[in-house]
Structures are given as C-alpha cells and as structure tokens.
Design an enzyme around this catalytic site. Structure first.
Site, PDB file in Angstrom:
ATOM      1  CB  CYS A   1     -32.186   8.086   6.380  1.00 11.45           C
ATOM      2  SG  CYS A   1     -31.748   6.908   7.666  1.00 11.45           S
TER       3      CYS A   1
ATOM      4  CG  ASP B   1       2.802  37.542   0.502  1.00 10.74           C
ATOM      5  OD1 ASP B   1       3.173  38.022   1.598  1.00 10.74           O
ATOM      6  OD2 ASP B   1       3.297  37.865  -0.590  1.00 10.74           O
TER       7      ASP B   1
ATOM      8  CG  ASP C   1       2.805  36.927   6.500  1.00  7.17           C
ATOM      9  OD1 ASP C   1       3.116  37.727   7.409  1.00  7.17           O
ATOM     10  OD2 ASP C   1       2.795  37.219   5.298  1.00  7.17           O
TER      11      ASP C   1
ATOM     12  CG  ASP D   1       2.371  40.871   5.380  1.00  2.00           C
ATOM     13  OD1 ASP D   1       2.988  41.582   6.194  1.00  2.00           O
ATOM     14  OD2 ASP D   1       2.887  40.371   4.370  1.00  2.00           O
TER      15      ASP D   1
ATOM     16  CB  CYS E   1     -27.296   5.290   6.545  1.00  2.00           C
ATOM     17  SG  CYS E   1     -28.922   4.568   6.285  1.00  2.00           S
TER      18      CYS E   1
END
Length: 741
Positions: free
Chosen positions: A16, A626, A630, A427, A19
């Site tokens: 359960c 990218d 950035d 961007d 645990c």
C-alpha cells in the site's frame, strides 16, 4: 558507489501507499544517501548518493521489504518475468480461496448450513479448510503484517491480517465452545475470511495487469534499439551484438534496418525515419557528414557511418533514462498524497478501536457479533492503495504519452507546472523561425562592391558558430571568395562582432554597434528599415571606421509556427517574442505568426530580467529557446522548454525538451500536462471520497437510522476495486491525443 550516482532498486513486498514512506525513510536514513524516491506504481526506488547497493538493499530488507538492484535491461526483464509469475500466482490463490468461500457463502445465504451447536465436527472441518485458505492464499498478508510489526510500522497487510484473522479466530472459538457467547451471536464468518482473501488477491492481480500497461512507453523506447549491428572489421562485415560495438568503429546500415548507435555518415546517403524519437512523420534525407541517431529506421539507401556514441551515451539511452527518472519523480500534489497515506493506516487502526468500543458499549445484542462485523469491515475497507496509486500511476502514463509525441519531461514538477502556464515567451531564431538563415541582399555603398562587402564580413565571421555568421560564410563560399583569418576577434553580445582582417579594423553588426562606434550609417537607414519590415535582419559592415554597406539575412519562418501559436491562444495562453534582433524585423515576424507582444533588441543577459518582470506581474511563464544564450532564461522561467534541435546547454537548462523543432510541441506539452493533472485530481477525488464515505459506513453510522451494517465481503470487494478503478482511469490517458484540445 564511491561517488554520487543514482541507483535503481526493485522493491518487493509493498502492499500500500503507506509502505512508500517506510521504504523511503529506510533508504534516506542510510549514510551517504542524498535523495530517495519510491515509485509505488512501478515498485522501484531511485536512490541518489554514495551508499553502496548492498547497504541500501539491507536497509530495505531490515524495514520488512525485499530489494534487488536493477542495472541492465536484463535485470528489468527478470523483474518483469518475476512480476508475471507473481500475477499468475495471485490468480491461482484467488481461485483457491473462492472455491472454498463462495459455496460456504451460498449455503449460508440459502439457509442450508447446519447450526454450530449441532454439527461441531463439520464446522471444525470448515475451520481447518479455511485455515488452509488463509495459509495458501493469504499468507503474504500475515507475513507482511509481521514484518511491519517488527519494524514498528503498520500497513495494508496489517489491516487485512487483523480483519480476516480475527474473523477466523472468532469463528473457531465459537465452534470449539459455542456457549461462550449468547445464542444470537453463535454465527461463524469463515466464508467472509475466504471471500475477502479471494477478492483482494483478484484485485491485486487486476491492478498488476493494468499497471504493466502504464510502463509501455519505456518498453517501446527500449524496443527501438536493435540487438545486433553490422560492423566492418579487418575488411570483413560481421554481425555482432550492439554491446560489442566500439567507439569510432565503422558500421553498415542497409535499407529497412534500424540504426544501432549514434554516429556520423561517412559514405552513402539515405532517408531516415526519426518519427519514433521525435514524432516527426516525414523521413529526413541524410548525406555524408550528417548525424544519425541509434534506434531510428533507415528507409531506402545504404550507408556507412562512424560510431560516435555507444552504450549508455547514445541519445536513445539518455532519453530512456530521462523518461524513467521523470516517471519516478513526484509533483507537489503527489507528495501531499504520500504524506496523507503515511498516517492513514495508524489512523484507521484508531478508528477501528473506537468502532470496537462504540459497538461494545452502545451496540445491540448480540454485541460480540456486531463488534466483530463492524470492526472487521472498517479494517478491510480502509485501504490507502488508491490514494497512493493516484499520482504516480498518472505521472507514468502522462510522461510516457509525452515521450510518444517527442516531448521529454524532466520531472513530475515540470509536468504539473506546464499545465498552469499563463504566458509563453518565445525566442525568435530557431524557435519561431527555422534557424537556418540565408543571405538575401548585399547593398554596397558607392566606394565598395558586393565582393568586398561579403569578403570582409565572411572573413570576420569565419570562426563564429552563430547561425547568421554561418549564412554569411556559406554565401561567400558559394561565390568562391577567398576568406582571410581574422585577428583580435571579439563578439559583442547583442550587438555584433569586431576584428582585424588584412590589417584593417572591421565591424559587423546592428545599428547600436555602429552608433556606439560613431559610424555614420545615415545613408543606409532607408534600406535598413525596408529590409527589416520584410522580416529580414540587416547588418552593417564598416571598415576602418567607415560604413561600406549592408548584408541582409533572412531566416524563414517555420511553416507550422502560426498554427501552433494559434493553438496556444485558443487555450488562453499569452505569447511573447523575446529577441535580440532589431525591432522592425522582430515585429514583422511576430505579425506574420500572430504573436501578441514583442520585446526586441534584448541583450542575452537581460532576457532573464524580462522573464522575472513577467513573473512579478503574476504570470506563470514558460520560456522556449534553443541557443546557449537562452540557457539562463530557460532556467529562470517557471518551465523551460528547449527545442531539441538546439544546443546541449539549452537542453540541460530546460525542464522540457521538444525533440521536434515544431512549436506544436509546446501546445502538446501543455495539453498533456493539463490532461494528466486532471486525471490525477479525478483519482485523488475518487480515493478520498471512497475512504471518506466507506469508513463511516463500515463503522456503522447508518445503523441507528436505517438499520444498515456493511457486509465485510462487500467491503473487501470495494477495497479491491478501488485500486483497479484508479489504475484503469490513469490508463485512459494512453488514448489521449493532445491535438484534440
């Protein structure tokens, strides 16, 4: 492990959500462990730190559970085989218990069972047969309860062992000495104990089967990798297992074959289907010098490539590990559920004691029978399994679903946060546009010419990796111009570059750079504005303090950027463009794709300030980029989304990596996040309602008004089905399509 690393353990014996806290605490208390996360849905643990695996396993065993280290795919396969054998065993145990319990139940319901007082020998036999059921079908509950007791814990096993054990003990005492209780209480509950065990085992088996489907995303990714590859050694072509491929070895890929590892094509060309990794349906043409990724499918031609990344260093291996880590992580809503689950079982035990006292002191005759039925029902119905499964099972399916669409989500918190975004900052270069600019115009002044203009600019940019620089150098090479090495090269962030070419000072950059260096560009202003209005990027070139012309570069807008931004608007997201490009160009691009707000001519170091300013206005900001410049903004945003075609630095700084270059990935990630969080809330609501209503009814709150008291067998069925319901609801996400939003 001597240095800090992450180990995966397979955890056995967890019954359960309570645990989860026990195992996590046991692992966190091991010296050298900095972080430990247990995934109840997968029955695994991810442990970060310097503690050896043997010490970690011992800590788990001491806490009353089982553990083994998962190192390789073979270990995972063994784990799957073990779980399948366990699943079949659960079904057998369920059938065995039902074969005994159902006939007893039917005979009792039909009133054909003999009375205990008159047929003690018969009932003694039933007691022994039921004891065998508890041993064969229910021993795991009693073993688990005993281990938990020794570790000073209580879990679901404790509740079931107490409930069914007390039913059998009470019934057996009635059989041995019926006069022990009044005649009205001389009823036995052997069938209840057997049927409860049968239902709970059946529920566990169904839950296990459904859970297996949630990890199909990982299995599919692992399945992408071929088992063998054709390598060239000593002039011969050999088929060998991919584990034996070495770095820089040459491999041949034939039409229709999967590529074994990452590498660079050195001979031949072909079209490669990368859709299984990126979701991009159109095969990509590959030539000499192009990179190929392990796990992708060669469609038509044959080629040779040199292995550059092997084993755990391939892109596919890193993706699998990233998805696995994300599936093991928990968002804040999941940690809240775990904290509640951890105190749930002790709370239920207290409620059971209160139920016992209430019925014993205020209940009708026969009090003993009512006390037993009500207390047993509370223990059986109050299972926190559904509560513990509610979050991790949905996270597993949600992260896997995102991976199917080429979206790699780093952790559960990012998955939760992505659905709450109110503003997306984009961007421009490589994000809204293709990031592959080309020179579109050369405008020399009267004292110069196109060749001189391009030659100075390309020589200066020869060592730069900026996309605009590559476009200028490429244009010069197409014209077969001789390029010279530039000395004293300096990149001026957000402005341009400077250096010396053939003993002359050369500047290449925007208007700001020219104005800062006192260069007169007034004669070029009209051309600059005209080109910028066409979404091009005009750059001035100056030699020895005098402008010689404009080089204009245009970066085509991605074909689907406009549609993707429209999707973001449709789901209530504001879209902002944040770029270092000049304002006129940025506004022209923004107008073409329907972006609301443009923040242009921003220096790289200032991007984070603009993100922070939006956050201070109450916006929850997702940044999409990218490039290396950035990376700080991606880290500053509430959710950073890196375009997978960008730099490794940007990807490492992001919470979400979009393997495709398309902005549709942003809308998909948000849609999947919202669907997953909606699914988690449905699961948590169902689990809370189940326990909130089930426990009071089991305790007998309806009895004083309606005379209703819940049958323990119905409680067992409800408990078994609660987990199955949660897992089944989470599995609905497997059919979710983000484009539907």
């Amino acid at each position: 492990m001597s240095k800090s690393e992450t180990l995966r353990l397979s955890i056995g014996g967890m019954s359960c959500a309570g645990c989860v806290a026990s195992v996590e605490n046991a692992l966190k208390n091991v010296p050298g462990v900095s972080e430990a996360h247990v995934n109840f849905a997968e029955h695994t643990a991810a442990v970060t730190g310097s503690a050896p695996a043997t010490v970690l396993i011992k800590a788990v065993v001491d806490a009353g559970y089982e553990a083994s280290e998962l190192k390789t795919a073979a270990d995972s396969a063994v784990k799957e085989e073990t779980e399948f054998a366990y699943y079949r065993n659960l079904l057998k145990q369920s059938v065995a218990a039902a074969v005994i319990g159902v006939p007893l139940f039917l005979m009792d319901t039909l009133g054909v069972m003999p009375h205990v007082m008159d047929h003690q020998a018969f009932w003694a036999s039933v007691s022994l047969v039921t004891l065998w059921v508890l041993y064969y079908s229910g021993a795991r509950f009693f073993r688990g309860a005993w281990k938990a007791f020794k570790a000073h814990n209580a879990n679901m096993d404790t509740l079931i062992a107490l409930g069914t054990g007390s039913a059998w003990v009470y019934s057996t005492l009635i059989v041995i000495n019926p006069d022990w209780v009044p005649e009205q209480a001389q009823h036995v509950y052997f069938e209840a104990a057997a049927i409860i065990i049968a239902l709970i085992n059946l529920g566990s088996a169904l839950e296990m089967r459904a859970r297996g489907k949630t990890s199909e995303a990982i299995k599919r990714l692992i399945g992408l990798q071929p088992k063998t590859a054709r390598v060239l050694r000593d002039g011969r072509e050999l088929d060998i297992p991919i584990e034996e491929i070495g770095l820089d070895e040459t491999l041949r890929v034939r039409p229709g074959e999967k590529i074994a590892v990452d590498g660079v094509i050195i001979d031949g060309h072909s079209n490669v289907d990368e859709s299984m990794l990126t979701g991009e349906p159109i095969p990509i043409e590959k030539h000499v010098g192009d990179h190929v990724v392990g796990g992708t499918l060669n469609k038509s031609g044959s080629f040779l490539f040199r292995a550059t990344h092997i084993g755990s260093d391939t892109a596919l291996a890193r993706i699998i590990e990233l998805v696995r880590q994300a599936q093991n992580s928990k968002p804040s809503i999941g940690r809240l559920a775990d904290r509640i689950s951890a105190i749930f079982v002790p709370t239920v035990l207290i409620i059971a004691i209160l139920t016992f006292l209430a019925w014993y002191n205020f209940g009708p005759e026969p009090k003993v029978a009512y006390v037993l039925v009500a207390t047993m029902t509370v223990l059986i119905i109050a299972c926190p399994c559904a509560l513990g499964l509610a979050t991790p099972i949905s996270i597993m399916v949600g992260v896997g679903k995102a991976a199917e669409f080429g979206i790699l989500i780093r952790n559960g918190e990012a998955l939760q946060r992505a659905g709450q975004l109110t503003t997306i900052v984009l961007d421009k270069t490589g994000t809204v546009t293709q990031g592959r600019p080309a020179v579109t115009a050369l405008i020399p002044l009267a004292h110069s010419n196109e060749t001189e203009l391009l030659q100075y600019a390309a020589s200066l940019e020869l060592g730069s990796e900026h996309p605009l620089a590559e476009a200028i150098v490429e244009a010069a090479r197409e014209r077969n111009l001789t390029l010279h090495n530039a000395g004293q090269f300096a990149a001026i962030a957000g402005h341009g570059v400077a250096g010396r070419v053939q003993e002359r000072n050369v500047l290449l950059g925007n208007r700001k750079l020219m104005l800062d260096r006192k260069i007169d560009i007034s004669v070029l202003s009209n051309d600059m504005e005209r080109l910028a209005a066409q979404a091009q990027t005009p750059m001035f070139v100056a030699v020895d303090g005098r402008a010689i012309g404009i080089i204009s570069v245009a970066d085509p807008i991605k074909p689907d950027s406009k549609a993707a931004i429209a999707r973001l608007h449709a789901i209530g997201i504001k879209v902002v463009m944040l770029t270092g490009d000049n304002r006129a160009t940025a506004q022209a691009v923004a107008a073409a794709v329907g972006i609301d707000t443009v923040i242009a001519e921003v220096l790289p170091q200032d991007k984070t300030n603009h993100i922070a300013a939006l956050q201070q206005q109450g916006e929850i900001v997702g940044m999409v980029g990218d490039g290396i410049n950035d990376a700080p903004a991606l880290a500053r945003a509430d959710v950073g989304l890196a375009i997978g075609t960008g730099t490794d630095v940007a990807i490492e700084s992001a919470d979400v990596t979009l393997m495709r270059g398309s902005l549709h990935g942003v809308a998909d990630a948000i849609a999947i996040s919202r669907a997953t969080m909606r699914n988690i809330k449905q699961n948590l609501f169902g689990a809370f309602i189940y326990n909130s209503l089930g426990i009071p009814v089991a305790a007998g709150v309806l009895y004083p008004i309606f005379g209703l008291l819940l049958n323990p067998m119905i409680a067992g069925a409800a408990m078994a089905m609660s987990s199955v319901t949660v897992v089944s609801n989470a599995n609905r996400l497997r059919w979710y399509r983000p484009q539907e939003v």
